[in-house]
Design a protein around this motif. Structure first.
Motif, PDB file in Angstrom:
ATOM      1  N   ASP A  26       0.847  -1.190   0.000  1.00 22.20           N
ATOM      2  CA  ASP A  26       0.000   0.000   0.000  1.00 22.20           C
ATOM      3  C   ASP A  26       0.879   1.236   0.000  1.00 22.20           C
ATOM      4  O   ASP A  26       2.026   1.213   0.442  1.00 22.20           O
ATOM      5  CB  ASP A  26      -1.056  -0.028   1.111  1.00 22.20           C
ATOM      6  CG  ASP A  26      -0.627   0.534   2.463  1.00 22.20           C
ATOM      7  OD1 ASP A  26       0.117   1.526   2.515  1.00 22.20           O
ATOM      8  OD2 ASP A  26      -1.076  -0.003   3.482  1.00 22.20           O
ATOM      9  N   LEU A  27       0.323   2.314  -0.548  1.00 21.31           N
ATOM     10  CA  LEU A  27       1.104   3.512  -0.861  1.00 21.31           C
ATOM     11  C   LEU A  27       1.118   4.546   0.260  1.00 21.31           C
ATOM     12  O   LEU A  27       1.650   5.638   0.070  1.00 21.31           O
ATOM     13  CB  LEU A  27       0.554   4.166  -2.133  1.00 21.31           C
ATOM     14  CG  LEU A  27       0.626   3.319  -3.407  1.00 21.31           C
ATOM     15  CD1 LEU A  27      -0.164   3.989  -4.521  1.00 21.31           C
ATOM     16  CD2 LEU A  27       2.068   3.106  -3.824  1.00 21.31           C
ATOM     17  N   SER A  28       0.527   4.223   1.401  1.00 23.04           N
ATOM     18  CA  SER A  28       0.388   5.235   2.450  1.00 23.04           C
ATOM     19  C   SER A  28       1.743   5.764   2.904  1.00 23.04           C
ATOM     20  O   SER A  28       2.686   5.006   3.094  1.00 23.04           O
ATOM     21  CB  SER A  28      -0.362   4.640   3.640  1.00 23.04           C
ATOM     22  OG  SER A  28       0.315   3.530   4.181  1.00 23.04           O
ATOM     23  N   THR A  29       1.822   7.070   3.047  1.00 17.80           N
ATOM     24  CA  THR A  29       3.004   7.819   3.510  1.00 17.80           C
ATOM     25  C   THR A  29       4.248   7.573   2.674  1.00 17.80           C
ATOM     26  O   THR A  29       5.369   7.736   3.156  1.00 17.80           O
ATOM     27  CB  THR A  29       3.317   7.556   4.999  1.00 17.80           C
ATOM     28  OG1 THR A  29       3.709   6.186   5.189  1.00 17.80           O
ATOM     29  CG2 THR A  29       2.105   7.843   5.874  1.00 17.80           C
ATOM     30  N   ALA A  30       4.084   7.157   1.408  1.00 24.12           N
ATOM     31  CA  ALA A  30       5.261   7.057   0.524  1.00 24.12           C
ATOM     32  C   ALA A  30       5.953   8.407   0.463  1.00 24.12           C
ATOM     33  O   ALA A  30       5.305   9.450   0.362  1.00 24.12           O
ATOM     34  CB  ALA A  30       4.827   6.622  -0.868  1.00 24.12           C
ATOM     35  N   ASN A  31       7.287   8.397   0.519  1.00 26.98           N
ATOM     36  CA  ASN A  31       7.984   9.671   0.711  1.00 26.98           C
ATOM     37  C   ASN A  31       8.448  10.340  -0.578  1.00 26.98           C
ATOM     38  O   ASN A  31       8.846  11.500  -0.550  1.00 26.98           O
ATOM     39  CB  ASN A  31       9.174   9.500   1.670  1.00 26.98           C
ATOM     40  CG  ASN A  31      10.167   8.453   1.182  1.00 26.98           C
ATOM     41  OD1 ASN A  31       9.963   7.834   0.153  1.00 26.98           O
ATOM     42  ND2 ASN A  31      11.236   8.274   1.934  1.00 26.98           N
ATOM     43  N   ILE A  32       8.411   9.634  -1.718  1.00 30.71           N
ATOM     44  CA  ILE A  32       8.761  10.290  -2.971  1.00 30.71           C
ATOM     45  C   ILE A  32       7.810   9.817  -4.074  1.00 30.71           C
ATOM     46  O   ILE A  32       7.357   8.666  -4.069  1.00 30.71           O
ATOM     47  CB  ILE A  32      10.230  10.041  -3.391  1.00 30.71           C
ATOM     48  CG1 ILE A  32      10.524   8.551  -3.530  1.00 30.71           C
ATOM     49  CG2 ILE A  32      11.203  10.690  -2.436  1.00 30.71           C
ATOM     50  CD1 ILE A  32      11.907   8.283  -4.098  1.00 30.71           C
ATOM     51  N   VAL A  33       7.525  10.690  -5.012  1.00 32.37           N
ATOM     52  CA  VAL A  33       6.583  10.378  -6.089  1.00 32.37           C
ATOM     53  C   VAL A  33       7.105   9.237  -6.947  1.00 32.37           C
ATOM     54  O   VAL A  33       6.331   8.394  -7.417  1.00 32.37           O
ATOM     55  CB  VAL A  33       6.321  11.639  -6.936  1.00 32.37           C
ATOM     56  CG1 VAL A  33       5.505  11.292  -8.176  1.00 32.37           C
ATOM     57  CG2 VAL A  33       5.600  12.691  -6.111  1.00 32.37           C
ATOM     58  N   LEU A  34       8.411   9.185  -7.173  1.00 33.87           N
ATOM     59  CA  LEU A  34       8.992   8.130  -8.002  1.00 33.87           C
ATOM     60  C   LEU A  34       8.649   6.749  -7.452  1.00 33.87           C
ATOM     61  O   LEU A  34       8.373   5.817  -8.224  1.00 33.87           O
ATOM     62  CB  LEU A  34      10.507   8.311  -8.083  1.00 33.87           C
ATOM     63  CG  LEU A  34      11.269   7.270  -8.911  1.00 33.87           C
ATOM     64  CD1 LEU A  34      10.814   7.288 -10.365  1.00 33.87           C
ATOM     65  CD2 LEU A  34      12.772   7.523  -8.814  1.00 33.87           C
ATOM     66  N   THR A  87      -1.066  -2.970  -5.914  1.00 32.20           N
ATOM     67  CA  THR A  87      -0.654  -1.767  -5.193  1.00 32.20           C
ATOM     68  C   THR A  87      -1.909  -0.980  -4.852  1.00 32.20           C
ATOM     69  O   THR A  87      -2.694  -0.649  -5.731  1.00 32.20           O
ATOM     70  CB  THR A  87       0.289  -0.903  -6.043  1.00 32.20           C
ATOM     71  OG1 THR A  87       1.461  -1.660  -6.350  1.00 32.20           O
ATOM     72  CG2 THR A  87       0.704   0.342  -5.281  1.00 32.20           C
ATOM     73  N   PHE A  88      -2.105  -0.692  -3.574  1.00 31.36           N
ATOM     74  CA  PHE A  88      -3.342  -0.089  -3.095  1.00 31.36           C
ATOM     75  C   PHE A  88      -3.107   1.352  -2.636  1.00 31.36           C
ATOM     76  O   PHE A  88      -2.117   1.635  -1.948  1.00 31.36           O
ATOM     77  CB  PHE A  88      -3.928  -0.879  -1.931  1.00 31.36           C
ATOM     78  CG  PHE A  88      -4.130  -2.335  -2.227  1.00 31.36           C
ATOM     79  CD1 PHE A  88      -4.680  -2.761  -3.421  1.00 31.36           C
ATOM     80  CD2 PHE A  88      -3.763  -3.304  -1.300  1.00 31.36           C
ATOM     81  CE1 PHE A  88      -4.880  -4.100  -3.701  1.00 31.36           C
ATOM     82  CE2 PHE A  88      -3.945  -4.653  -1.558  1.00 31.36           C
ATOM     83  CZ  PHE A  88      -4.503  -5.052  -2.756  1.00 31.36           C
ATOM     84  N   PHE A  89      -4.069   2.220  -2.972  1.00 35.72           N
ATOM     85  CA  PHE A  89      -4.038   3.559  -2.388  1.00 35.72           C
ATOM     86  C   PHE A  89      -4.380   3.476  -0.901  1.00 35.72           C
ATOM     87  O   PHE A  89      -5.315   2.807  -0.509  1.00 35.72           O
ATOM     88  CB  PHE A  89      -5.049   4.482  -3.075  1.00 35.72           C
ATOM     89  CG  PHE A  89      -5.312   5.735  -2.291  1.00 35.72           C
ATOM     90  CD1 PHE A  89      -4.361   6.734  -2.237  1.00 35.72           C
ATOM     91  CD2 PHE A  89      -6.480   5.881  -1.574  1.00 35.72           C
ATOM     92  CE1 PHE A  89      -4.570   7.879  -1.481  1.00 35.72           C
ATOM     93  CE2 PHE A  89      -6.708   7.025  -0.814  1.00 35.72           C
ATOM     94  CZ  PHE A  89      -5.757   8.026  -0.769  1.00 35.72           C
ATOM     95  N   GLY A  90      -3.595   4.157  -0.095  1.00 39.19           N
ATOM     96  CA  GLY A  90      -3.891   4.246   1.331  1.00 39.19           C
ATOM     97  C   GLY A  90      -3.399   5.561   1.879  1.00 39.19           C
ATOM     98  O   GLY A  90      -2.349   6.053   1.480  1.00 39.19           O
ATOM     99  N   SER A  91      -4.167   6.144   2.792  1.00 40.92           N
ATOM    100  CA  SER A  91      -3.802   7.453   3.334  1.00 40.92           C
ATOM    101  C   SER A  91      -3.018   7.348   4.641  1.00 40.92           C
ATOM    102  O   SER A  91      -2.305   8.281   5.015  1.00 40.92           O
ATOM    103  CB  SER A  91      -5.067   8.275   3.593  1.00 40.92           C
ATOM    104  OG  SER A  91      -5.838   7.675   4.613  1.00 40.92           O
ATOM    105  N   ASP A  92      -3.168   6.222   5.369  1.00 44.93           N
ATOM    106  CA  ASP A  92      -2.648   6.101   6.738  1.00 44.93           C
ATOM    107  C   ASP A  92      -3.193   7.220   7.621  1.00 44.93           C
ATOM    108  O   ASP A  92      -2.536   7.669   8.544  1.00 44.93           O
ATOM    109  CB  ASP A  92      -1.128   6.093   6.758  1.00 44.93           C
ATOM    110  CG  ASP A  92      -0.563   5.354   7.981  1.00 44.93           C
ATOM    111  OD1 ASP A  92      -1.361   4.905   8.832  1.00 44.93           O
ATOM    112  OD2 ASP A  92       0.669   5.215   8.081  1.00 44.93           O
TER     113      ASP A  92
END
Length: 226
Positions: free
Chosen positions: A197-205, A218-223
């Motif tokens: 899941d993509l929560s709190t990913a630190n870079i767009v790349l 790969t899941f969208f997540g906000s945390d």
């Protein structure tokens, strides 16, 4: 439908609902939590709230805290069953039979959709195995494991090995594995039931590459509220 695959119970709950509406999200996976950073009004109170998170990430099972967190989750799900998909957590480090009983009582017994967010202490991801075994016994309940710091690269490799051992169980590594996101993508490419899941990913790349390499896992997540 827009689904947020990673969020935690808020206090007050109405603030979470407003943020979901503002973002155009229809439903969200809701985890119980012992930390409530959204309650903080200044740096000192934030330190106090984050102490509960630090204890969890260090491996403190905190049974009293677990019971309170599950009650908060139950209340949120009862109030808004149309918005929230509940997951239930279990403390790690207990005998397998006890963990299986907790999954029976606190997850499937509550009608929840999965298990998480689990927080094994650093370099001890093997503690997740009894939970995966119990999830496997319940038709492959999805299991979400904390992926950012203090989770280590060795923890990710351990989680990948465990996922391969229980192929019926969707194992989701959250926060795109933090600083170890490239390793997580490589491991997930090789293991069909390993998800990110993509929560709190630190870079767009990192987000772009994860979606490109694993478009269906790969899941969208906000945390939220973090």
């Amino acid at each position: 439908m827009i689904l947020d695959a990673h969020s935690h119970v808020h206090d007050p709950l109405g603030a979470h609902l407003l943020s979901l509406d503002d973002a155009g999200e229809h439903r969200t996976v809701l985890f119980p939590t012992r930390a409530h950073p959204e309650r903080a009004t200044d740096l000192d109170s934030l330190h106090e709230e984050m102490g509960a998170l630090e204890q969890a990430l260090a491996g403190d099972s905190g049974d009293d805290g677990f019971a309170l967190a599950l009650r908060e989750l139950d209340e949120a799900l009862a109030a808004h069953p149309d918005r929230f998909l509940g997951f239930g957590s279990v403390p790690l480090g207990h005998p397998g039979a006890e963990i299986a009983a907790r999954v029976e009582r606190d997850v499937t017994g509550r009608g929840l959709y999965g298990i998480g967010e689990l927080t094994p202490p650093p370099n001890r991801a093997a503690l997740v195995e009894p939970v995966l075994r119990a999830a496997n016994d319940h038709a492959g309940l999805p299991v979400v494991v904390h992926g950012s710091a203090p989770t280590t690269a060795e923890d990710l490799r351990t989680l990948a090995q465990l996922a391969a051992r229980y192929p019926k169980v969707p194992l989701i590594i959250s926060q795109l594995a933090g600083a170890h996101w490239m390793l997580a993508i490589e491991l997930a490419r090789a293991i069909p039931n390993l998800h990110l899941d993509l929560s709190t990913a630190n870079i767009v790349l990192a987000v772009r590459l994860a979606v490109h390499e694993l478009p269906t896992r790969t899941f969208f997540g906000s945390d939220a509220p973090y």
